[in-house]
Design a protein around this motif. Sequence first.
Motif, PDB file in Angstrom:
ATOM      1  N   LEU A   6       0.827  -1.204   0.000  1.00  0.00           N
ATOM      2  CA  LEU A   6       0.000   0.000   0.000  1.00  0.00           C
ATOM      3  C   LEU A   6       0.863   1.256   0.000  1.00  0.00           C
ATOM      4  N   ASN A   7       2.030   1.189   0.615  1.00  0.00           N
ATOM      5  CA  ASN A   7       2.936   2.337   0.625  1.00  0.00           C
ATOM      6  C   ASN A   7       3.412   2.671  -0.787  1.00  0.00           C
ATOM      7  N   ASP A   8       3.699   1.641  -1.588  1.00  0.00           N
ATOM      8  CA  ASP A   8       4.108   1.852  -2.977  1.00  0.00           C
ATOM      9  C   ASP A   8       2.962   2.448  -3.794  1.00  0.00           C
ATOM     10  N   LEU A   9       1.747   1.933  -3.587  1.00  0.00           N
ATOM     11  CA  LEU A   9       0.583   2.464  -4.302  1.00  0.00           C
ATOM     12  C   LEU A   9       0.349   3.927  -3.948  1.00  0.00           C
ATOM     13  N   HIS A  10       0.531   4.269  -2.684  1.00  0.00           N
ATOM     14  CA  HIS A  10       0.370   5.656  -2.252  1.00  0.00           C
ATOM     15  C   HIS A  10       1.418   6.548  -2.907  1.00  0.00           C
ATOM     16  N   ARG A  11       2.655   6.065  -2.959  1.00  0.00           N
ATOM     17  CA  ARG A  11       3.739   6.822  -3.594  1.00  0.00           C
ATOM     18  C   ARG A  11       3.402   7.097  -5.063  1.00  0.00           C
ATOM     19  N   ALA A  12       2.856   6.094  -5.763  1.00  0.00           N
ATOM     20  CA  ALA A  12       2.473   6.269  -7.172  1.00  0.00           C
ATOM     21  C   ALA A  12       1.341   7.282  -7.309  1.00  0.00           C
ATOM     22  N   ALA A  13       0.373   7.223  -6.406  1.00  0.00           N
ATOM     23  CA  ALA A  13      -0.758   8.156  -6.459  1.00  0.00           C
ATOM     24  C   ALA A  13      -0.311   9.591  -6.180  1.00  0.00           C
TER      25      ALA A  13
ATOM     26  N   SER B 177      -1.212   4.494   6.651  1.00  0.00           N
ATOM     27  CA  SER B 177      -1.549   4.265   8.062  1.00  0.00           C
ATOM     28  C   SER B 177      -2.934   4.816   8.394  1.00  0.00           C
ATOM     29  N   GLY B 178      -3.327   5.902   7.768  1.00  0.00           N
ATOM     30  CA  GLY B 178      -4.648   6.475   7.993  1.00  0.00           C
ATOM     31  C   GLY B 178      -5.773   5.625   7.424  1.00  0.00           C
ATOM     32  N   PHE B 179      -5.473   4.862   6.392  1.00  0.00           N
ATOM     33  CA  PHE B 179      -6.458   3.989   5.761  1.00  0.00           C
ATOM     34  C   PHE B 179      -7.014   2.982   6.761  1.00  0.00           C
ATOM     35  N   PHE B 180      -6.166   2.498   7.656  1.00  0.00           N
ATOM     36  CA  PHE B 180      -6.589   1.480   8.605  1.00  0.00           C
ATOM     37  C   PHE B 180      -7.121   2.028   9.915  1.00  0.00           C
ATOM     38  N   LYS B 181      -7.242   3.342  10.014  1.00  0.00           N
ATOM     39  CA  LYS B 181      -7.876   3.922  11.198  1.00  0.00           C
ATOM     40  C   LYS B 181      -9.386   3.796  11.116  1.00  0.00           C
ATOM     41  N   SER B 182      -9.886   3.543   9.917  1.00  0.00           N
ATOM     42  CA  SER B 182     -11.319   3.384   9.703  1.00  0.00           C
ATOM     43  C   SER B 182     -11.777   2.021  10.234  1.00  0.00           C
ATOM     44  N   LYS B 183     -12.825   2.030  11.051  1.00  0.00           N
ATOM     45  CA  LYS B 183     -13.372   0.772  11.570  1.00  0.00           C
ATOM     46  C   LYS B 183     -13.886  -0.102  10.439  1.00  0.00           C
ATOM     47  N   GLY B 184     -14.443   0.518   9.404  1.00  0.00           N
ATOM     48  CA  GLY B 184     -14.953  -0.240   8.266  1.00  0.00           C
ATOM     49  C   GLY B 184     -13.862  -0.999   7.542  1.00  0.00           C
TER      50      GLY B 184
ATOM     51  N   GLU C 266       0.011  13.689   0.757  1.00  0.00           N
ATOM     52  CA  GLU C 266       0.789  13.081   1.838  1.00  0.00           C
ATOM     53  C   GLU C 266      -0.089  12.812   3.059  1.00  0.00           C
ATOM     54  N   SER C 267      -1.151  13.591   3.230  1.00  0.00           N
ATOM     55  CA  SER C 267      -2.023  13.380   4.386  1.00  0.00           C
ATOM     56  C   SER C 267      -2.880  12.119   4.243  1.00  0.00           C
ATOM     57  N   GLN C 268      -2.882  11.521   3.070  1.00  0.00           N
ATOM     58  CA  GLN C 268      -3.651  10.292   2.837  1.00  0.00           C
ATOM     59  C   GLN C 268      -2.740   9.062   2.928  1.00  0.00           C
ATOM     60  N   ARG C 269      -1.881   9.059   3.895  1.00  0.00           N
ATOM     61  CA  ARG C 269      -0.923   7.965   4.076  1.00  0.00           C
ATOM     62  C   ARG C 269      -1.633   6.646   4.349  1.00  0.00           C
TER      63      ARG C 269
ATOM     64  N   GLY D  86       6.349  -1.957   5.217  1.00  0.00           N
ATOM     65  CA  GLY D  86       5.173  -1.291   4.677  1.00  0.00           C
ATOM     66  C   GLY D  86       3.916  -2.041   5.053  1.00  0.00           C
ATOM     67  N   ILE D  87       2.798  -1.574   4.520  1.00  0.00           N
ATOM     68  CA  ILE D  87       1.509  -2.216   4.740  1.00  0.00           C
ATOM     69  C   ILE D  87       1.155  -2.959   3.461  1.00  0.00           C
ATOM     70  N   TRP D  88       0.950  -4.259   3.585  1.00  0.00           N
ATOM     71  CA  TRP D  88       0.668  -5.127   2.452  1.00  0.00           C
ATOM     72  C   TRP D  88      -0.791  -5.563   2.512  1.00  0.00           C
TER      73      TRP D  88
END
Length: 83
Positions: free
Chosen positions: A22-29, A42-49, A37-40, A72-74
Motif C-alpha cells: 500500500l505504501n508503494d501504491l500511495h507513492r504512485a498516487a 496508516s490512515g487507511f486502517f484507522k477506519s473501523k470499516g 501526503e495526508s492520505q498515508r 510497509g503495509i501489504w
Amino acid sequence: MSNLVVIENTVVRQDVFGRYCLNDLHRAAVAQGKATESQRPSGFFKSKGTRKIAKSLGNNALKTMHGGVESGIWVVPELGCVP
C-alpha cells in the motif's frame, strides 16, 4: 517478493501471497497528483470499516512489516487498493 507492477514509473511490489504494498501504491498516487501526503496508508486502517473488511477476508488480508526491505503495509486486492 514475487512480482513487480509499475504504475507511472513507480514500482509497486507484490508479495508471494498476492498482497500489494500500500505504501508503494500511495507513492504512485502522490506522484500522479491523485493523493496527498495526508492520505498515508496508516490512515487507511484507522477506519473501523476497513479493519472490519480486512478481518472478514482472513489472516492473510493484510500484513504490516516494520523495518527491512519489505517494510510497509501489504494488502490483498479485495480491499480495493489496487487500480
